[in-house]
Design a protein around this motif. Structure first.
Motif, mmCIF file in Angstrom:
data_model
loop_
_atom_site.group_PDB
_atom_site.id
_atom_site.type_symbol
_atom_site.label_atom_id
_atom_site.label_comp_id
_atom_site.label_asym_id
_atom_site.label_seq_id
_atom_site.Cartn_x
_atom_site.Cartn_y
_atom_site.Cartn_z
ATOM 1 N N ILE A 172 58.873 32.673 64.851
ATOM 2 C CA ILE A 172 57.672 31.838 64.242
ATOM 3 C C ILE A 172 58.138 30.251 63.814
ATOM 4 O O ILE A 172 57.544 29.015 63.226
ATOM 5 N N MET A 173 59.449 29.434 64.650
ATOM 6 C CA MET A 173 59.825 28.708 64.358
ATOM 7 C C MET A 173 58.977 27.751 65.476
ATOM 8 O O MET A 173 58.592 27.817 66.228
ATOM 9 N N THR A 174 58.593 26.233 64.818
ATOM 10 C CA THR A 174 58.152 24.918 65.642
ATOM 11 C C THR A 174 58.921 23.802 65.577
ATOM 12 O O THR A 174 59.504 24.323 66.306
ATOM 13 N N THR A 175 59.060 22.741 65.131
ATOM 14 C CA THR A 175 60.034 22.032 64.745
ATOM 15 C C THR A 175 60.877 22.485 64.043
ATOM 16 O O THR A 175 62.148 21.398 64.020
ATOM 17 N N ASP A 176 61.277 23.416 63.534
ATOM 18 C CA ASP A 176 61.953 23.756 62.471
ATOM 19 C C ASP A 176 63.299 23.739 63.887
ATOM 20 O O ASP A 176 62.934 24.380 65.054
ATOM 21 N N THR A 177 64.467 23.659 63.224
ATOM 22 C CA THR A 177 66.138 23.294 63.978
ATOM 23 C C THR A 177 66.254 24.398 63.984
ATOM 24 O O THR A 177 67.810 25.533 64.617
ATOM 25 N N VAL A 178 66.718 25.051 63.034
ATOM 26 C CA VAL A 178 67.241 26.328 62.892
ATOM 27 C C VAL A 178 66.323 27.464 62.210
ATOM 28 O O VAL A 178 65.537 27.070 61.057
ATOM 29 N N PRO A 179 66.003 29.029 62.634
ATOM 30 C CA PRO A 179 65.423 29.715 62.203
ATOM 31 C C PRO A 179 66.185 29.803 60.472
ATOM 32 O O PRO A 179 66.891 29.905 59.660
ATOM 33 N N LYS A 180 64.718 30.902 59.682
ATOM 34 C CA LYS A 180 65.106 30.709 58.111
ATOM 35 C C LYS A 180 65.156 31.991 57.166
ATOM 36 O O LYS A 180 63.592 32.806 57.652
ATOM 37 N N ALA A 181 66.354 32.465 57.127
ATOM 38 C CA ALA A 181 66.377 34.437 56.869
ATOM 39 C C ALA A 181 66.710 34.019 55.234
ATOM 40 O O ALA A 181 68.063 33.218 55.540
ATOM 41 N N VAL A 182 66.314 34.763 54.254
ATOM 42 C CA VAL A 182 66.933 35.298 53.665
ATOM 43 C C VAL A 182 66.854 36.785 52.916
ATOM 44 O O VAL A 182 66.235 37.773 53.283
ATOM 45 N N SER A 183 67.990 37.308 52.959
ATOM 46 C CA SER A 183 68.275 38.741 52.591
ATOM 47 C C SER A 183 69.349 39.084 51.482
ATOM 48 O O SER A 183 70.155 38.500 51.340
ATOM 49 N N ARG A 184 68.663 40.276 50.539
ATOM 50 C CA ARG A 184 69.584 40.864 49.325
ATOM 51 C C ARG A 184 69.211 41.961 49.295
ATOM 52 O O ARG A 184 68.507 42.722 49.097
ATOM 53 N N ARG A 185 70.575 42.691 48.479
ATOM 54 C CA ARG A 185 70.321 44.429 48.902
ATOM 55 C C ARG A 185 71.354 44.079 46.989
ATOM 56 O O ARG A 185 72.144 44.157 46.989
ATOM 57 N N GLU A 225 67.886 49.825 38.596
ATOM 58 C CA GLU A 225 67.236 51.351 37.759
ATOM 59 C C GLU A 225 68.137 52.200 38.593
ATOM 60 O O GLU A 225 67.446 53.327 38.557
ATOM 61 N N GLY A 226 69.192 51.617 39.254
ATOM 62 C CA GLY A 226 69.785 52.963 40.223
ATOM 63 C C GLY A 226 69.769 53.002 41.500
ATOM 64 O O GLY A 226 69.514 54.097 42.036
ATOM 65 N N CYS A 227 68.133 52.190 41.965
ATOM 66 C CA CYS A 227 67.747 52.502 43.270
ATOM 67 C C CYS A 227 68.593 51.400 43.854
ATOM 68 O O CYS A 227 67.956 49.744 43.190
ATOM 69 N N PRO A 228 69.132 51.150 45.392
ATOM 70 C CA PRO A 228 68.853 50.229 45.992
ATOM 71 C C PRO A 228 67.684 50.020 46.012
ATOM 72 O O PRO A 228 66.643 50.508 46.337
ATOM 73 N N VAL A 229 67.601 48.583 46.325
ATOM 74 C CA VAL A 229 66.386 47.765 47.003
ATOM 75 C C VAL A 229 66.563 46.973 47.310
ATOM 76 O O VAL A 229 67.863 46.108 47.704
ATOM 77 N N THR A 230 65.694 46.574 48.542
ATOM 78 C CA THR A 230 66.672 45.347 49.768
ATOM 79 C C THR A 230 64.993 44.803 50.112
ATOM 80 O O THR A 230 63.955 44.950 49.852
ATOM 81 N N VAL A 231 65.631 43.651 49.954
ATOM 82 C CA VAL A 231 64.659 42.275 50.296
ATOM 83 C C VAL A 231 65.019 41.275 51.399
ATOM 84 O O VAL A 231 65.968 40.667 50.633
ATOM 85 N N ALA A 236 58.639 52.758 50.351
ATOM 86 C CA ALA A 236 59.997 53.037 51.577
ATOM 87 C C ALA A 236 61.071 53.679 50.900
ATOM 88 O O ALA A 236 62.163 54.564 50.892
ATOM 89 N N GLY A 237 61.967 52.740 50.271
ATOM 90 C CA GLY A 237 62.880 52.471 49.403
ATOM 91 C C GLY A 237 62.606 53.781 47.665
ATOM 92 O O GLY A 237 61.422 54.386 48.108
ATOM 93 N N GLY A 238 63.849 53.679 46.850
ATOM 94 C CA GLY A 238 63.532 54.479 46.292
ATOM 95 C C GLY A 238 62.637 54.115 44.782
ATOM 96 O O GLY A 238 62.134 54.660 43.902
ATOM 97 N N LEU A 239 62.728 52.800 44.577
ATOM 98 C CA LEU A 239 62.357 52.148 43.276
ATOM 99 C C LEU A 239 60.628 52.074 43.517
ATOM 100 O O LEU A 239 60.266 51.800 44.621
ATOM 101 N N ARG A 240 59.845 52.357 42.576
ATOM 102 C CA ARG A 240 58.600 52.500 41.974
ATOM 103 C C ARG A 240 58.075 51.678 40.666
ATOM 104 O O ARG A 240 58.663 51.822 39.643
ATOM 105 N N ILE A 241 57.154 50.672 41.308
ATOM 106 C CA ILE A 241 56.871 49.550 40.138
ATOM 107 C C ILE A 241 55.383 50.435 39.964
ATOM 108 O O ILE A 241 55.094 49.954 41.074
ATOM 109 N N ASP A 242 55.301 50.316 38.497
ATOM 110 C CA ASP A 242 53.785 50.533 37.702
ATOM 111 C C ASP A 242 53.117 49.348 37.596
ATOM 112 O O ASP A 242 51.752 49.002 37.542
ATOM 113 N N SER A 243 53.364 48.956 36.356
ATOM 114 C CA SER A 243 53.426 47.253 35.989
ATOM 115 C C SER A 243 54.278 46.032 35.894
ATOM 116 O O SER A 243 55.801 46.983 35.636
ATOM 117 N N ASP A 244 54.228 45.603 35.101
ATOM 118 C CA ASP A 244 55.335 44.373 34.519
ATOM 119 C C ASP A 244 55.979 45.036 33.862
ATOM 120 O O ASP A 244 57.096 44.874 33.849
#
Lengths: 409, 409
Positions: free
Chosen positions: A155-168, A172-178, A244-252
């Motif tokens: 998805i780069m155009t004039t970008d000089t480096v690709p940009k990505a961030v990842s956290r695990r 609430e006891g569930c592993p969550v990935t973003v 597809a992971g374990g954490l289910r959020i229904d509301s704030d």
């Protein structure tokens, strides 16, 4: 040279359960580079997005809005091309964006309105539909969960480096990935979101809540950066929750909701800041903090006046503490009843101005020391109220002119 | 290199009866250059001015406003220094500006409130009062009617050529002279007037009428130019009518009033355009015409969005017809209900876009041909109403960055 920003380590980009990515080299504009990206989302995923407020919004942005509404956020795929923005292309542009969705939907076995299209690149030219459609099967054949690094590159155009961030993390006891990616280096003054940010989590979040969160995350991240003050026709920022992971959020109020929301904001902000760090020609990363404003809008107006001033930006490029230029920008930011005799100005730990004039203890060499840094915080205190905001920007260098004078050649 | 702008021929700058000018080299910032200007006006002259709307207006601007009000426009002298803007200088700055007026008033034998002070240069530093006051006697000793060329030179900062315009015409059988000077090359987005414009005529015009005319002239000239969007702290534009010639104007209805007013607007516009032609790093002179707007403000918002866009300005620098950037700027100009499907765009005689998209007959080589010119008119037609405006600007080049990165060194 980007400012304190490196290409992400592919091994550090966690796959998100429910998301597969594939890229292709379709020669949209230039041969040999990845320029088409497909993201496939598992059944049950929800997506929400915010888009440019530019009235000349691109055809794919119009189609994204339609499809999000018609599918209720039950999105199954995203398709992105670089090299051509499909903006200023009238009816044919809309038809091209729709045909792209139809072709991908047929290939993936979903409804066309479950596909969101994105384009970035030159404005006012029609998409080369033959090459784009020919590229889709290759991208689909490439689909796999561990392709975030290639996706960031595609998805780069004039970008000089690709940009990505990842956290695990564990919530609430569930592993969550973003994991998320972004692109953009010029025509950057997002006004709802920037072109392009995509963030996915494997948590389950209903579409309506996700829509609220995507706005809030944009306001704290992509809507607080500027490179050249030009709001793109194609800005798009999409949040995906696959469930597809374990954490289910229904509301704030759901357990873990606040934590997940904060994590999404945090990833958004890091991706937005990455765009500034890789701003066209950037040599410095500047945080502009405005405090003591009456309202948030007032704080933002002052912050953007400083962040957009070509004179302020060239002074940063030159490491020249010509700080009167910042006061001048505060003065023309449009606050009619600003009492300049209450304004203080700081550069990192150095107080430059107090009560609207030069601070008695300010020494040029202290300003010089801070101006030479690669990362600088400008803090203007207006003395009118309690509202504050922060905007991130970069300097204006020779390379900005070179890059934009040569962009199409 | 300024765009189609040459230093004026001193012989072509007509003296204005009732005005004498003198300059001095006072070493305000740099040795050896003319940096102080005194204009002496004959008894009975009237003056009117418009000044920056920047809330951080400089000390001399505050004092000018006070003195114009207290003297009722019966001004006897103007004093200008370059090298230091006396802005962001608090109480001491005000006191310095007042002391300057007092010293000159004592020397010329008038009241301090009959002297108007002006400063231009670096912000946030105190005036070197010892050197400025020491320079005044030399400027006074130099006073003579035929010094307009030296005066234009003495007010330059980053200007590369002095700017002066002079006309001699006959109105209602009376010979009338109008001569003016201006300066400015960066921090140019006047919002009432620019730093600095001075125009004098030997006609007699009452101060109240002159005040109306100076606003109208500013709105048609200095308030329609932009180089970098930065509104200076020191913008000042002053009209002087000495009454030492034969033409007497009492009101808008006086014979010759309309003709004189048109002449003053014409000279103002030429001086304002000269500032753009000599814009920092300018290689092209761009007229941005917006038509079919609902209101003048709306037309101006669109014109300034185009004229301020760094992407549009770098495309002009590169002679690159990357005209989607202009559509993008129109789209983010803040007209919430703009129907982009009614927008047309022309580049001189070439229609680029119609109904919001690429014009079917538009060919890249036609756009390229116009973009290579030194003078270009962009015409955007919004299709919403009958209001229109024109804004003049220049391109954004490498030299703009160099000039502003090096300004203080």
């Amino acid at each position: 040279m980007p400012v304190n920003l490196k290409a992400p380590d592919p091994a550090a980009l966690h796959a998100v359960a429910g998301v597969e990515l594939g890229t292709a080299r379709a020669q949209i504009r230039k041969p040999g580079r990845r320029d088409v990206l497909v993201l496939r989302l598992a059944e049950g995923a929800s997506a929400a997005g915010v888009f440019t407020r530019n009235r000349f919004c691109a055809a794919p942005v119009r189609v994204c809005r339609e499809h999000l509404e018609r599918s209720g956020g039950a999105v199954r795929a995203l398709v992105v091309n670089t090299g051509n923005a499909n903006a200023g292309t009238g009816e044919r542009g809309l038809s091209d964006a729709r045909s792209t969705c139809e072709a991908l939907a047929a290939s993936l076995g979903c409804a066309p309105e479950q596909v969101l299209p994105f384009s970035t690149g030159v404005i006012l030219e029609h998409l080369p539909m033959d090459r784009l459609l020919a590229g889709l099967p290759a991208a689909v054949a490439d689909l796999a969960p561990a392709r975030w690094a290639e996706a960031a590159e595609a998805i780069m155009t004039t970008d000089t480096v690709p940009k990505a961030v990842s956290r695990r993390v564990e919530i609430e006891g569930c592993p969550v990935t973003v994991t998320g990616i972004s692109k953009g280096a010029g025509m950057i003054r997002p006004n709802m979101a920037t072109m392009l940010g995509f963030i996915a989590t494997d948590a389950a979040v209903p579409a309506a809540l996700l829509q609220r969160w995507v706005r809030e995350a944009a306001d704290a991240s992509f809507n607080r950066i500027t490179i050249d003050g030009d709001t793109s026709t194609n800005d798009s920022f999409v949040l995906v929750a696959t469930g597809a992971g374990g954490l289910r959020i229904d509301s704030d109020q759901s357990p873990g909701a606040a934590q997940l929301r904060a994590l999404l904001v945090d990833v958004s902000r890091e991706l937005a800041q990455a765009i500034v760090r890789d701003g066209e020609g950037a040599t410095k990363f500047i945080s502009v903090v405005v405090e003591g404003a009456r309202t948030g809008d007032e704080a933002a107006a002052v912050a953007y006046a400083i962040a957009h001033s070509p004179l302020v930006k060239t002074a940063f490029f030159a490491s020249d503490p010509n700080l009167g230029r910042i006061l001048a920008a505060i003065g023309y930011a449009g606050i009619e009843d600003l009492d300049v005799d209450r304004v203080d100005l700081h550069l990192d730990d150095v107080q430059v101005a107090s009560r609207g004039g030069r601070h008695p203890a300010y020494r040029e060499e202290d300003g010089q020391r801070v101006m030479k840094q690669q990362e600088i915080t400008v803090r203007a205190v207006l003395g009118r109220g309690d509202a504050s905001t922060t905007v991130w920007t970069c300097d204006l260098s020779h390379d900005y002119v070179s890059i934009n004078a040569d962009y199409r050649s």
